[in-house]
Enzyme design. Structure first.
Site, PDB file in Angstrom:
ATOM      1  CD  GLU A   1      29.453 -12.231   0.074  1.00 34.98           C
ATOM      2  OE1 GLU A   1      30.506 -11.838  -0.438  1.00 34.98           O
ATOM      3  OE2 GLU A   1      29.244 -12.249   1.300  1.00 34.98           O
TER       4      GLU A   1
ATOM      5  CD  GLU B   1      35.467 -10.551  -4.030  1.00 35.23           C
ATOM      6  OE1 GLU B   1      35.383  -9.964  -2.947  1.00 35.23           O
ATOM      7  OE2 GLU B   1      36.094 -11.625  -4.173  1.00 35.23           O
TER       8      GLU B   1
ATOM      9  CG  ASP C   1      31.024 -12.402  -3.603  1.00 33.65           C
ATOM     10  OD1 ASP C   1      30.048 -11.753  -3.216  1.00 33.65           O
ATOM     11  OD2 ASP C   1      31.810 -12.987  -2.835  1.00 33.65           O
TER      12      ASP C   1
END
Length: 348
Positions: free
Chosen positions: A116, A120, A118
Site C-alpha cells: 500500500e 491521507e 497512501d
C-alpha cells in the site's frame, strides 16, 4: 513477480526529456489525463459519486460523505510501478473526523501480504488546518506503520492542488504541487517490506471519527454534510498487469504523444536542488515520523536514518511520543472501505 520487474526495466522508448527534468511537473504535463470512464470504476457509495460528462468530459469526480455513506472509486487496471496523480480540492469549514484518501493497494488480491502507498487527508475543527499523512506498507507489514504527517503551506479546501506518487523498483516519491515531500528507498533495512506487487489506485472519502482528529476527540458532525472532495486531472501511467493471470504487462510508451516511460527514463531520484527543496518542506511542515516514535518502537525500524535536529524539532509537537514518556494508545487500522474479491464490502 521478478519477471514483471525485469521486463519493465528492459523496455525503453526514445524521449527528449532528460533524466534531470523528469520530475512530477514534467510527468503530469506530458501524460494524458483520463476521464472517469476511461480509467476508473465505481467502488462504493452509489449516488455519492458524481461525474459531469457535459462540462469536462467526465474528467472531474465528486466524492460525497453524508450520514448514509461515504464514496470511492478504483482504477480499472492493476499497475506494477508508475506515476499516479490527481488534483484534489478538499471540503471546507468544519471537517473534523473526515478522511479523504488517494492511495494504491492490492489488499483485495493479496489479503495476507498486501502492499500500500497512501496519501491521507485528515480533517479538522473550524479554524484548524487539514493535515496530510503518507504511509507505506509492503508484504503485509501492517504491524510496522511507516506514517509521516505534515501541515501544508496552503488551504487545500480553497483550490485544487496536485498530489502525486512516483513508484519505481527502487524508489517511492510523494509529491505535493510537484514538490517532493517524501522519498522512500528500497533498502536492506526494509527487507521485503518495499511494495513490489501490482496495485490498483483508489480514491475515497469516509468517516474516521474514531482516530482522525486529535486521536478521535473530535468527530464528524453531519450538520455540515455533505462533505465533498473533488478530483480532477487524473493521471495513470505504469505497467498494467492482468488481474487474473498477474502476468500480462504493458509498459508501452508513445513518444509521439510525449508519453514518458518513467520506468526507463528515471535512473536517479531527485536532483540536488529538488532534495534541498524537500528538506526545507520537511523542516518546516513535518509534524510526525514513525522513525522517532518511542511509544511504538523500543528501537526504530532498521531503514530509519535518525537526525538529532529532526528529533528535537518533532519533540516540540509531542514530547511523549518523541521523548521518553509513558506509552500512549494509538489507532490501529484505517476503517477504510474497499471491495473484497467477492464484491462485498469490508473494512481495512
Amino acid at each position: 513477480m521478478k519477471e514483471f520487474m525485469f521486463i519493465c526495466m528492459l523496455i525503453s522508448i526514445s524521449t527528449t526529456v532528460s533524466v534531470a527534468s523528469s520530475t512530477s511537473s514534467s510527468l503530469r504535463k506530458n501524460l494524458p489525463v483520463l476521464s472517469f470512464d476511461e480509467g476508473y470504476n465505481h467502488l462504493f457509495g452509489d449516488s455519492n459519486l458524481v461525474t459531469n460528462s457535459k462540462d469536462d468530459g467526465g474528467k472531474t469526480v465528486h466524492l460525497l460523505l453524508n450520514k448514509r455513506t461515504g464514496s470511492g472509486f478504483v482504477s480499472q487496471d492493476l499497475y506494477l510501478h508508475g506515476f499516479f496523480s490527481a488534483s484534489i480540492k478538499l471540503p471546507a469549514d468544519y471537517t473534523a473526523g473526515v478522511v479523504v484518501a488517494f492511495y494504491m493497494s492490492n489488499g483485495d488480491i493479496f489479503e495476507r501480504n498486501h502492499d500500500e502507498l497512501d496519501f491521507e487527508f485528515l480533517g479538522n475543527i473550524r479554524g484548524k488546518d487539514w493535515k496530510i499523512q503518507t504511509n507505506v506498507y509492503g508484504n503485509g507489514s501492517t504491524n510496522i506503520g511507516r506514517e509521516e504527517r505534515y501541515g501544508l503551506w496552503f488551504d487545500p479546501s480553497q483550490d485544487f492542488h496536485h498530489y502525486s506518487i512516483l513508484w519505481t523498483q527502487s524508489h517511492i516519491i510523494f509529491y505535493v504541487d510537484d514538490i517532493a515531500i517524501r522519498e522512500v528507498k528500497r533498502s536492506e533495512g526494509m527487507v521485503g517490506d518495499f511494495p513490489s506487487k501490482p496495485m490498483s489506485l483508489y480514491a475515497t472519502i469516509w468517516d474516521g471519527s474514531t482516530w482522525a482528529t486529535n486521536g478521535g476527540k473530535y468527530k464528524v458532525n453531519y450538520r455540515y454534510a455533505p462533505y465533498v472532495a473533488e478530483f480532477t486531472h487524473l493521471v495513470l501511467h505504469g505497467c498494467t498487469v492482468d488481474p487474473i493471470e498477474l502476468s500480462s504487462i504493458n509498459c508501452d510508451g508513445d513518444a509521439t504523444t510525449n508519453n514518458l516511460d518513467i520506468l526507463s527514463s528515471i535512473k536517479n531520484t531527485l536532483s540536488s536542488d529538488q532534495r534541498v527543496e524537500m528538506m526545507k518542506f520537511r523542516e518546516k511542515h513535518m509534524m510526525y515520523s514513525y522513525c522517532y516514535d518511542h511509544t511504538r518502537y523500543l528501537s526504530p525500524p532498521e531503514e530509519c536514518v535518525l537526525d538529532s535536529l529532526e528529533a528535537k524539532r518533532l519533540q516540540q509537537f509531542d514530547p511523549v511520543t518523541f521523548g521518553n514518556g509513558p506509552i500512549a494508545p494509538r489507532h490501529k487500522g484505517k476503517g477504510r472501505h474497499r471491495l473484497s474479491r467477492t464484491g462485498s464490502m469490508v473494512n481495512i
